[in-house]
Motif scaffolding. Sequence first.
Motif, PDB file in Angstrom:
ATOM      1  N   ASP A  99       0.794  -1.094   0.186  1.00 47.98           N
ATOM      2  CA  ASP A  99      -0.040   0.099   0.058  1.00 47.98           C
ATOM      3  C   ASP A  99       0.835   1.281   0.048  1.00 47.98           C
ATOM      4  OD1 ASP A  99      -2.499  -1.156  -0.008  1.00 47.98           O
ATOM      5  OD2 ASP A  99      -2.699  -1.421   2.091  1.00 47.98           O
ATOM      6  N   ASP A 100       1.835   1.386   0.729  1.00 47.15           N
ATOM      7  CA  ASP A 100       3.018   2.363   0.763  1.00 47.15           C
ATOM      8  C   ASP A 100       3.389   2.607  -0.431  1.00 47.15           C
ATOM      9  OD1 ASP A 100       2.016   2.798   3.343  1.00 47.15           O
ATOM     10  OD2 ASP A 100       3.830   1.865   4.348  1.00 47.15           O
ATOM     11  N   VAL A 101       4.191   1.460  -0.972  1.00 40.21           N
ATOM     12  CA  VAL A 101       4.702   1.766  -2.356  1.00 40.21           C
ATOM     13  C   VAL A 101       3.859   2.257  -3.451  1.00 40.21           C
ATOM     14  CG1 VAL A 101       5.634   0.479  -4.403  1.00 40.21           C
ATOM     15  CG2 VAL A 101       6.475  -0.015  -2.093  1.00 40.21           C
ATOM     16  N   CYS A 102       2.469   1.808  -3.456  1.00 37.43           N
ATOM     17  CA  CYS A 102       1.437   2.128  -4.481  1.00 37.43           C
ATOM     18  C   CYS A 102       1.222   3.728  -4.333  1.00 37.43           C
ATOM     19  CB  CYS A 102       0.188   1.323  -4.404  1.00 37.43           C
ATOM     20  SG  CYS A 102       0.450  -0.474  -4.882  1.00 37.43           S
ATOM     21  N   ALA A 103       1.052   3.965  -3.103  1.00 36.93           N
ATOM     22  CA  ALA A 103       1.026   5.420  -2.582  1.00 36.93           C
ATOM     23  C   ALA A 103       1.919   6.451  -3.153  1.00 36.93           C
ATOM     24  CB  ALA A 103       0.513   5.605  -1.325  1.00 36.93           C
ATOM     25  N   ARG A 104       3.293   5.933  -2.872  1.00 36.59           N
ATOM     26  CA  ARG A 104       4.203   6.615  -3.499  1.00 36.59           C
ATOM     27  C   ARG A 104       4.283   6.645  -4.860  1.00 36.59           C
ATOM     28  NH1 ARG A 104      10.584   5.201  -1.328  1.00 36.59           N
ATOM     29  NH2 ARG A 104      11.344   7.077  -1.959  1.00 36.59           N
ATOM     30  N   LEU A 105       4.256   5.442  -5.593  1.00 39.25           N
ATOM     31  CA  LEU A 105       4.048   5.607  -7.064  1.00 39.25           C
ATOM     32  C   LEU A 105       2.933   6.566  -7.558  1.00 39.25           C
ATOM     33  CD1 LEU A 105       4.009   1.808  -7.864  1.00 39.25           C
ATOM     34  CD2 LEU A 105       5.976   3.489  -8.278  1.00 39.25           C
ATOM     35  N   LYS A 106       1.950   6.642  -6.824  1.00 36.90           N
ATOM     36  CA  LYS A 106       0.932   7.534  -7.461  1.00 36.90           C
ATOM     37  C   LYS A 106       1.301   8.970  -7.013  1.00 36.90           C
ATOM     38  CE  LYS A 106      -3.206   8.973  -8.530  1.00 36.90           C
ATOM     39  NZ  LYS A 106      -3.876   8.993  -9.986  1.00 36.90           N
ATOM     40  N   THR A 135      -0.420 -13.823  -6.298  1.00 39.13           N
ATOM     41  CA  THR A 135       0.197 -12.651  -5.905  1.00 39.13           C
ATOM     42  C   THR A 135      -0.389 -11.457  -7.074  1.00 39.13           C
ATOM     43  OG1 THR A 135       2.102 -13.659  -4.945  1.00 39.13           O
ATOM     44  CG2 THR A 135       2.320 -11.313  -5.738  1.00 39.13           C
ATOM     45  N   THR A 136      -0.287 -11.892  -8.207  1.00 42.12           N
ATOM     46  CA  THR A 136      -0.602 -10.710  -9.111  1.00 42.12           C
ATOM     47  C   THR A 136      -2.071 -10.375  -9.146  1.00 42.12           C
ATOM     48  OG1 THR A 136       0.951 -11.577 -10.894  1.00 42.12           O
ATOM     49  CG2 THR A 136      -0.887 -10.335 -11.615  1.00 42.12           C
ATOM     50  N   LEU A 137      -3.002 -11.437  -8.925  1.00 38.70           N
ATOM     51  CA  LEU A 137      -4.417 -11.112  -8.862  1.00 38.70           C
ATOM     52  C   LEU A 137      -4.614 -10.277  -7.551  1.00 38.70           C
ATOM     53  CD1 LEU A 137      -6.088 -14.293  -9.913  1.00 38.70           C
ATOM     54  CD2 LEU A 137      -5.762 -12.374 -11.107  1.00 38.70           C
ATOM     55  N   GLU A 138      -3.677 -10.711  -6.278  1.00 38.98           N
ATOM     56  CA  GLU A 138      -3.978  -9.871  -5.120  1.00 38.98           C
ATOM     57  C   GLU A 138      -3.703  -8.518  -5.511  1.00 38.98           C
ATOM     58  OE1 GLU A 138      -1.260 -12.103  -2.454  1.00 38.98           O
ATOM     59  OE2 GLU A 138      -2.991 -13.699  -2.286  1.00 38.98           O
ATOM     60  N   LYS A 139      -2.654  -8.007  -6.166  1.00 38.63           N
ATOM     61  CA  LYS A 139      -2.052  -6.684  -6.267  1.00 38.63           C
ATOM     62  C   LYS A 139      -3.172  -5.590  -7.211  1.00 38.63           C
ATOM     63  CE  LYS A 139       1.169  -7.913  -3.817  1.00 38.63           C
ATOM     64  NZ  LYS A 139       1.556  -7.236  -2.311  1.00 38.63           N
ATOM     65  N   ILE A 140      -3.889  -6.125  -7.905  1.00 39.65           N
ATOM     66  CA  ILE A 140      -4.764  -5.471  -8.741  1.00 39.65           C
ATOM     67  C   ILE A 140      -5.843  -4.494  -7.822  1.00 39.65           C
ATOM     68  CG2 ILE A 140      -6.919  -5.639 -10.127  1.00 39.65           C
ATOM     69  CD1 ILE A 140      -5.887  -8.052 -11.262  1.00 39.65           C
ATOM     70  N   GLY A 141      -6.235  -5.020  -6.907  1.00 43.01           N
ATOM     71  CA  GLY A 141      -7.060  -4.295  -5.864  1.00 43.01           C
ATOM     72  C   GLY A 141      -6.234  -3.147  -5.301  1.00 43.01           C
ATOM     73  N   MET A 142      -4.989  -3.499  -4.791  1.00 42.36           N
ATOM     74  CA  MET A 142      -4.125  -2.414  -4.343  1.00 42.36           C
ATOM     75  C   MET A 142      -3.805  -1.260  -4.922  1.00 42.36           C
ATOM     76  SD  MET A 142      -0.500  -3.589  -2.395  1.00 42.36           S
ATOM     77  CE  MET A 142      -1.307  -4.578  -1.347  1.00 42.36           C
ATOM     78  N   LEU A 143      -3.550  -1.572  -6.174  1.00 42.65           N
ATOM     79  CA  LEU A 143      -3.315  -0.588  -7.376  1.00 42.65           C
ATOM     80  C   LEU A 143      -4.529   0.250  -7.537  1.00 42.65           C
ATOM     81  CD1 LEU A 143      -1.434  -2.845  -9.946  1.00 42.65           C
ATOM     82  CD2 LEU A 143      -0.447  -0.794  -8.622  1.00 42.65           C
ATOM     83  N   ASN A 144      -5.633  -0.347  -7.739  1.00 46.06           N
ATOM     84  CA  ASN A 144      -6.864   0.232  -7.822  1.00 46.06           C
ATOM     85  C   ASN A 144      -7.148   1.452  -6.748  1.00 46.06           C
ATOM     86  OD1 ASN A 144      -7.310  -0.974 -10.344  1.00 46.06           O
ATOM     87  ND2 ASN A 144      -8.619  -2.447  -9.302  1.00 46.06           N
ATOM     88  N   LYS A 145      -6.943   0.896  -5.516  1.00 42.16           N
ATOM     89  CA  LYS A 145      -7.264   1.647  -4.188  1.00 42.16           C
ATOM     90  C   LYS A 145      -6.357   2.865  -4.296  1.00 42.16           C
ATOM     91  CE  LYS A 145      -5.960   0.104  -0.435  1.00 42.16           C
ATOM     92  NZ  LYS A 145      -5.768  -0.782   1.016  1.00 42.16           N
ATOM     93  N   ALA A 146      -5.101   2.698  -4.847  1.00 42.80           N
ATOM     94  CA  ALA A 146      -4.335   3.927  -4.769  1.00 42.80           C
ATOM     95  C   ALA A 146      -4.305   4.798  -5.855  1.00 42.80           C
ATOM     96  CB  ALA A 146      -2.768   3.316  -4.775  1.00 42.80           C
ATOM     97  N   GLY A 147      -5.421   4.509  -6.833  1.00 46.16           N
ATOM     98  CA  GLY A 147      -5.661   5.313  -7.985  1.00 46.16           C
ATOM     99  C   GLY A 147      -4.783   5.103  -9.306  1.00 46.16           C
ATOM    100  N   ILE A 148      -4.273   4.025  -9.188  1.00 44.51           N
ATOM    101  CA  ILE A 148      -3.189   3.655 -10.243  1.00 44.51           C
ATOM    102  C   ILE A 148      -4.152   2.593 -11.394  1.00 44.51           C
ATOM    103  CG2 ILE A 148      -1.328   2.602 -11.159  1.00 44.51           C
ATOM    104  CD1 ILE A 148       0.043   3.646  -8.195  1.00 44.51           C
ATOM    105  N   LYS A 173     -13.203 -10.324 -12.810  1.00 49.77           N
ATOM    106  CA  LYS A 173     -13.431 -10.705 -11.399  1.00 49.77           C
ATOM    107  C   LYS A 173     -12.670  -9.997 -10.344  1.00 49.77           C
ATOM    108  CE  LYS A 173     -14.786 -14.583  -8.274  1.00 49.77           C
ATOM    109  NZ  LYS A 173     -14.931 -16.134  -8.389  1.00 49.77           N
ATOM    110  N   ALA A 174     -11.498 -10.009 -10.633  1.00 45.76           N
ATOM    111  CA  ALA A 174     -10.383  -9.511  -9.678  1.00 45.76           C
ATOM    112  C   ALA A 174     -10.344  -8.028 -10.127  1.00 45.76           C
ATOM    113  CB  ALA A 174      -8.761 -10.142 -10.223  1.00 45.76           C
ATOM    114  N   GLY A 175     -10.913  -7.361 -10.922  1.00 42.16           N
ATOM    115  CA  GLY A 175     -11.185  -5.965 -10.845  1.00 42.16           C
ATOM    116  C   GLY A 175     -10.079  -5.044 -11.779  1.00 42.16           C
TER     117      GLY A 175
END
Length: 351
Positions: A99-106, A135-148, A173-175
């Motif tokens: 989550d922290d990395v995604c926020a920083r990327l954004k 792992t890839t499917l799990e990170k889709i939601g994390m990226l979306n949440k960060a606005g990426i 299905k994974a978003g």
Amino acid sequence: MKPYFSFQWHITDECDQRCKHCYIFAENTQKCIDRMTYGQMEIVLDNCLDFCRTYGRQPYFFLTGGDPILHNDFWTLLNKFKEKEIPFTIMGNPFHLTDDVCARLKKCGCVRYQMSIDGIEETHDWFRKPGSFKTTLEKIGMLNKAGIRSIIMTTVSGKNIDEIPHIIDTVVKAGAKVYSFARYCPTSDEKENRISPERYHQLLEDCDEIFRRYEASGCETYFNRKDHLWTLLDYEKGRFEIPNEAEPDIIYGGCNCGNGHLTILPTGDVYACRRVQNSRVGNAFTDRLADLWTGRMEVYRDYDKFKKCAKCKLLAWCRGCPAVAGSTNSGDFYAADPQCWADSIEGLLAV
């Protein structure tokens, strides 16, 4: 607004995977890792910005590797992008996303993050790395949440072509916000790409039906019809017509090799397209990109040399994939696309 010009920039070969269809390691798992120093990255960035000033374009970077996040100066480079307000997409792996990395990327200006799914779990993990599928499917939601915007890409080969419809259902299905696929370009060690034109045509028809069904249902996933043979299918279906006002010597779309794209490797080597294995045109550390564009790049715009496309009415909008054509025809960039079925459509090819 000025049109964008895209640079696919590989800053390092470092990677957590050894994918079986990787351009870097498929033939030599003991390859020495190439990576740019930060000083070299500054030279490349200045060179790219000079190119865009010269031709009145806005820069857009597809930052990749290897996995670019593994480069020691990854965040320093991203801060430079932020300072200059340069948008970019990351093409990488899921393993170091938090989550922290995604926020920083954004915060640095990351617009999209592209990952791969290359089959059902067993097939994907065979291609890439055990555990990579989940792992890839799990990170889709994390990226979306960060606005990426999360992008899932599939490399289609004879090994996984029958699994593509299942992959589509899985990523929807994974978003995933974007889904697309491109064809495998065999390495020099594995020349076989045994997908017949008829089988690939059927895949596009099947996927077209699936995409349209999802789109009609209000699905949030955008289906990027990336392969230029989609244009051939649309022509066949009557959804694309050649404009009456089209000028004979103008290229309106199709393959980007030589038209709006350059690839830069960690060695500084500049390629017309990373998927075209013998397309080196210079080096970004020593050659001015703006000069390469009107010099050595011209060979990739010699459209009369295309053995099949030059006879096709869709030349200015398609040209299939010269990278796939070359990789299955001894490196001949102008060879016929092995999955193209244009010769089965009456009146499309000049006699």
